[in-house]
Scaffold this motif. Structure first.
Motif, short mmCIF file in Angstrom:
data_model
loop_
_atom_site.label_atom_id
_atom_site.label_comp_id
_atom_site.label_asym_id
_atom_site.label_seq_id
_atom_site.Cartn_x
_atom_site.Cartn_y
_atom_site.Cartn_z
N GLY A 68 1.67 -2.12 -11.38
CA GLY A 68 0.65 -2.93 -10.74
C GLY A 68 1.12 -3.75 -9.57
N ARG A 69 2.31 -3.48 -9.04
CA ARG A 69 2.82 -4.25 -7.90
C ARG A 69 2.26 -3.77 -6.57
NH1 ARG A 69 5.76 -8.82 -9.60
NH2 ARG A 69 6.70 -8.31 -11.62
N VAL A 70 1.81 -2.53 -6.52
CA VAL A 70 1.25 -1.96 -5.29
C VAL A 70 -0.27 -1.98 -5.41
CG1 VAL A 70 1.13 0.10 -3.83
CG2 VAL A 70 3.30 -0.54 -4.91
N GLY A 71 -0.92 -2.73 -4.55
CA GLY A 71 -2.34 -2.98 -4.71
C GLY A 71 -3.27 -1.88 -4.23
N PHE A 72 -2.80 -1.05 -3.29
CA PHE A 72 -3.63 0.03 -2.73
C PHE A 72 -2.85 1.33 -2.72
CE2 PHE A 72 -5.81 -3.66 -1.21
CZ PHE A 72 -7.14 -3.29 -1.04
N VAL A 73 -3.54 2.41 -3.05
CA VAL A 73 -2.98 3.76 -2.97
C VAL A 73 -3.93 4.62 -2.16
CG1 VAL A 73 -2.51 5.87 -4.28
CG2 VAL A 73 -1.63 3.68 -5.11
N ALA A 74 -3.43 5.29 -1.14
CA ALA A 74 -4.26 6.19 -0.33
C ALA A 74 -3.78 7.62 -0.56
CB ALA A 74 -4.16 5.84 1.15
N LEU A 75 -4.69 8.49 -0.97
CA LEU A 75 -4.36 9.87 -1.31
C LEU A 75 -5.31 10.84 -0.60
CD1 LEU A 75 -3.95 9.49 -5.18
CD2 LEU A 75 -2.10 9.77 -3.54
N GLY A 76 -4.85 12.07 -0.43
CA GLY A 76 -5.74 13.14 -0.02
C GLY A 76 -6.51 13.64 -1.22
N MET A 97 0.83 -1.20 0.00
CA MET A 97 0.00 0.00 0.00
C MET A 97 0.86 1.25 0.00
SD MET A 97 -2.91 1.12 2.78
CE MET A 97 -4.19 2.31 2.35
N ASN A 98 0.54 2.18 -0.90
CA ASN A 98 1.20 3.48 -0.94
C ASN A 98 0.40 4.48 -0.13
OD1 ASN A 98 1.11 6.37 -2.31
ND2 ASN A 98 3.15 5.54 -2.65
N LEU A 99 1.11 5.30 0.65
CA LEU A 99 0.47 6.37 1.42
C LEU A 99 0.92 7.72 0.90
CD1 LEU A 99 0.76 5.00 5.08
CD2 LEU A 99 -1.02 4.57 3.37
N GLY A 100 -0.03 8.54 0.44
CA GLY A 100 0.29 9.86 -0.07
C GLY A 100 0.29 10.91 1.03
N LEU A 101 0.34 12.17 0.61
CA LEU A 101 0.42 13.29 1.54
C LEU A 101 -0.87 13.48 2.33
CD1 LEU A 101 2.03 15.97 -0.81
CD2 LEU A 101 3.21 14.43 0.74
N GLY A 102 -0.75 14.16 3.46
CA GLY A 102 -1.91 14.55 4.24
C GLY A 102 -2.38 13.45 5.18
N ILE A 103 -3.70 13.33 5.30
CA ILE A 103 -4.29 12.36 6.23
C ILE A 103 -3.78 10.94 5.99
CG2 ILE A 103 -6.46 11.42 7.11
CD1 ILE A 103 -7.82 14.04 6.26
N PRO A 104 -3.58 10.50 4.74
CA PRO A 104 -3.13 9.11 4.53
C PRO A 104 -1.85 8.73 5.27
CG PRO A 104 -3.94 10.00 2.47
CD PRO A 104 -3.92 11.14 3.45
N THR A 105 -0.97 9.70 5.53
CA THR A 105 0.28 9.33 6.21
C THR A 105 0.03 8.75 7.59
OG1 THR A 105 0.59 11.57 7.13
CG2 THR A 105 1.58 11.11 4.97
N LEU A 106 -1.11 9.09 8.20
CA LEU A 106 -1.43 8.59 9.54
C LEU A 106 -1.75 7.10 9.53
CD1 LEU A 106 -3.69 11.54 10.74
CD2 LEU A 106 -1.35 11.07 11.49
N ILE A 107 -2.06 6.55 8.37
CA ILE A 107 -2.40 5.13 8.30
C ILE A 107 -1.25 4.26 8.79
CG2 ILE A 107 -2.91 3.24 6.68
CD1 ILE A 107 -4.52 5.24 5.02
N SER A 108 -0.02 4.74 8.64
CA SER A 108 1.13 3.92 9.03
C SER A 108 1.13 3.60 10.52
CB SER A 108 2.44 4.61 8.63
OG SER A 108 2.66 5.80 9.37
N ASN A 109 0.41 4.36 11.32
CA ASN A 109 0.33 4.07 12.76
C ASN A 109 -0.61 2.91 13.07
OD1 ASN A 109 2.12 6.10 13.52
ND2 ASN A 109 0.51 7.62 13.80
#
Length: 463
Positions: free
Chosen positions: A342-350, A270-282
């Motif tokens: 296509g190797r990264v199955g999920f992308v989370a973005l603001g 899963m890729n985490l983009g800027l903003g709120i998505p970065t908090l997912i890593s916690n």
């Protein structure tokens, strides 16, 4: 003659940069990985009418923006010319005044263009940016049933990059995520100048070299010491802040991130983009989810504290993070290959807006001069599940779930899941279905705060 690419000082290394040169300057976010000594030396050298090629311009007296403040630049080729919520920068002011022209380029396309320029590849086709302002005036070709736009290789006169250490042959070694843009920038320049923390006495271990010396022309030891900045949340945008709708508190940003993490199955990249998505890593600790960041790290976890962080390990938002077992570092070209391939199955973005056709707008608003495309266009161009995290309405109370986006598009029909501070919505191919509602709210209240006709018959749970 013995090869020796070491220069005595940053000033000597940039002394011959003439007026009118194109100069790529590496650096990530606002403060990370910038060749600060070389940038200061170029400011003092005074070359004018420069074309600066960069991901972002940074901030402060030591990064690319200082050349703009000194009125040495008349053209920009960048991924970020402005950032939402920030005060108007010198770059924005000069663009608005007509003193600087700007070409905005998606981050993955930028590094690919420089890599191509250095590899003698004239042009290439990419899915990134199709259907957006970036594609205007460019050739479009359908390949395997998918539209691609033509992008040209990019070659610059000089590149200023940074590495941890070098030897006299120009071989470079990096630590942490420090290699991000460096290989592509080095390859795309006629003259590459590397600023390093250490010049070794002898040679580097061949197994540890991140950029071979053939791509590097000059090496200089860093002379400008810049303290590490520890990012702090902007006022009103802390992880525990929450908006109020109809007099009732919505989910906090932290709760939105935890909710989003729960939607991702174990075994995912899963890729985490800027903003709120970065908090997912916690919220991935103890789970088999591998996090990917566009600046070149796979396998990181929780956001670090001021008392416990490594300055060479940070995420796409510039926040310091901890590594998890099995982590790896790589350059930006490789990073975007993982997503577009296509190797990264999920992308989370603001997001600024998502509309009734599952289009996304997240890089520019009407009050911004230019914008901040970053890697978002590349991230939504791959075969991946795109999850957008954003507040349900903006600070003025206007819906972000709209009938049609009126902000510049990031991608067409690319959004699969939306997590707002009022609920979770999932695209079913024709419209968004509401499947979760924040505590204290009803489906009718959530729907009324959008411009969309939501399917409210699919609500599965409410905390």
């Amino acid at each position: 003659m013995t090869i020796n690419k070491i220069y005595d000082s940053p000033a000597a290394a940039v002394a011959d940069v003439p007026d009118g040169s194109s100069v790529s300057i590496a650096g990530f976010g606002m403060t990370h990985s910038f060749p600060t000594s070389l940038t200061v030396a170029l400011r003092e050298q005074g070359a004018r009418r420069l074309c600066i090629v960069a991901n972002s311009l940074g901030t402060g007296d030591y990064r690319s923006n200082t050349l703009i403040e000194n009125h040495q630049v008349n053209r920009l080729i960048v991924s970020f010319s402005a950032r939402a919520g920030e005060a108007k920068s010198a770059a924005e002011q000069q663009i608005e005044a007509g003193e600087i022209t700007v070409e905005l380029v998606p981050q993955g396309t930028l590094v690919e263009r420089l890599r191509a320029g250095g590899a003698g590849i004239g042009a290439f086709f990419t899915r990134t940016g199709v259907g957006t302002a970036i594609a205007e005036g460019k050739e479009v070709r359908t390949i395997d049933g998918v539209d691609h736009i033509l992008e040209y290789g990019l070659k610059v006169d000089y590149a200023l990059i940074r590495a941890a250490r070098a030897d006299r042959f120009g071989n470079l070694q990096f630590t942490g995520v420090g290699r991000n843009f460096m290989p592509a920038f080095a390859k795309g320049a006629k003259v590459t100048v590397a600023e390093v923390d250490e010049i070794v006495d002898g040679t580097l271990d061949p197994e540890a070299i991140g950029v071979p010396g053939v791509f590097v022309d000059r090496v200089v030891r860093r002379t400008v010491e810049v303290p590490h900045d520890f990012p702090a949340p902007r006022a009103g945008r802390g992880a525990d802040s929450a908006r109020t709708y109809h007099g009732k508190p919505a989910l906090t940003r932290r709760q939105m991130a935890e909710l989003a993490a729960g939607l991702v199955p174990d075994g995912s990249y899963m890729n985490l983009g800027l903003g709120i998505p970065t908090l997912i890593s916690n919220y991935v600790e103890g789970r088999d989810i591998v996090l990917h960041s566009e600046n070149g790290v796979l396998g990181y976890g929780m956001i670090a504290t001021r008392e416990d962080y490594d300055p060479e390990v940070y995420n796409a938002g510039g926040q310091y993070v901890h590594l998890r077992p099995g982590a790896s570092f790589f350059e930006s070209v490789t990073s975007f290959e993982m997503v577009r391939g296509g190797r990264v199955g999920f992308v989370a973005l603001g997001g600024f807006q998502v509309d009734g056709q599952a289009n996304l707008a997240n890089w520019s608003t009407p009050d911004m001069i230019g914008g901040g495309i970053g890697g978002a266009m590349d991230l939504v161009a791959g075969d991946t599940t795109v999850m957008v995290l954003m507040t349900h309405c903006d600070s003025a109370g206007r819906p972000k779930l709209v009938k049609d986006c009126d902000f510049p598009l990031t991608g067409l029909a690319c959004v699969n899941i939306v997590v707002t501070d009022l609920g979770v919505l999932r695209w079913d191919g024709t419209r968004f279905a509401l499947e979760y509602i924040a505590p204290g709210f009803t489906a009718e209240e959530v729907a009324a705060l959008t411009e969309l006709e939501l399917d409210t018959s699919q609500v599965q749970w409410q905390s």
